[in-house]
Design an enzyme around this catalytic site. Sequence first.
Site, PDB file in Angstrom:
ATOM      1  CB  CYS A 153     -10.052 -17.560  -4.135  1.00 32.39           C
ATOM      2  SG  CYS A 153     -10.911 -17.098  -2.607  1.00 32.39           S
TER       3      CYS A 153
ATOM      4  CG  HIS B   5     -15.314 -15.926  -3.147  1.00 28.21           C
ATOM      5  ND1 HIS B   5     -14.024 -16.277  -3.494  1.00 28.21           N
ATOM      6  CD2 HIS B   5     -15.516 -14.688  -3.683  1.00 28.21           C
ATOM      7  CE1 HIS B   5     -13.473 -15.316  -4.210  1.00 28.21           C
ATOM      8  NE2 HIS B   5     -14.360 -14.329  -4.332  1.00 28.21           N
TER       9      HIS B   5
ATOM     10  CB  CYS C  87     -12.506 -19.983  -0.446  1.00 22.68           C
ATOM     11  SG  CYS C  87     -13.715 -18.699  -0.826  1.00 22.68           S
TER      12      CYS C  87
ATOM     13  CD  GLU D 240     -15.500 -21.478  -2.760  1.00 17.95           C
ATOM     14  OE1 GLU D 240     -14.601 -21.803  -3.540  1.00 17.95           O
ATOM     15  OE2 GLU D 240     -16.131 -20.393  -2.850  1.00 17.95           O
TER      16      GLU D 240
END
Length: 210
Positions: free
Chosen positions: A167, A139, A170, A141
Amino acid sequence: MPETDCMARSEKATVKARKTNSSAPKTAKAAPKPRAITEKAGKIARLASVEAVREPSKVAARPSWDTYFLRIAQLVATRATCLRRTVGAVIVRDKRILATGYNGAPNGVPHCFELPGGCLREAMHIPSGQRQELCRGLHAEQNAILQASAFGVSLKGSEIYVTHQPCVTCAKMLINAGITRVVFIGSYPDELALEMLREGNIKLERIGVD
């Protein structure tokens, strides 16, 4: 008086008059201003008129810092390779960018769009927000945090701007990285992530950006 004497005297008077006129001081003409000075004066006048008519609305149209960094996150997201959604993240401290990241496969690993089967999650019909371990990509992040780590940049006390809500995976990483504020634009179906971020005393803000 003889005519010749009269003519001689007349000529002498004429010559004397000419000498007197030539020796008289002449009125001095004003020296023309150099062209450079004239042009400079005109430029100053034009600038002054521009300042006078400048509209304050143009200054007021400057984006806020939050909007500024969210727009940068949107630009970062254009580098993403995920076939489901493109996400960008920007980590900031004291209005200075520390790291950026977008979602995609790890370095040196083929991206989903380069594979014959495409997206693994789509092929397995996995809904968004579930079974996140079944994905080839990282992801945005996560990539931003890893970028900072690779270059020895501390993220303590920083803020992160993301195009989408983080999410739960993260969220846990953001808490441990020392990030204190999360600003995002779009939603993501993960209530547990929001719950954990609140428990971690991380300030959450959702902001709309044109």
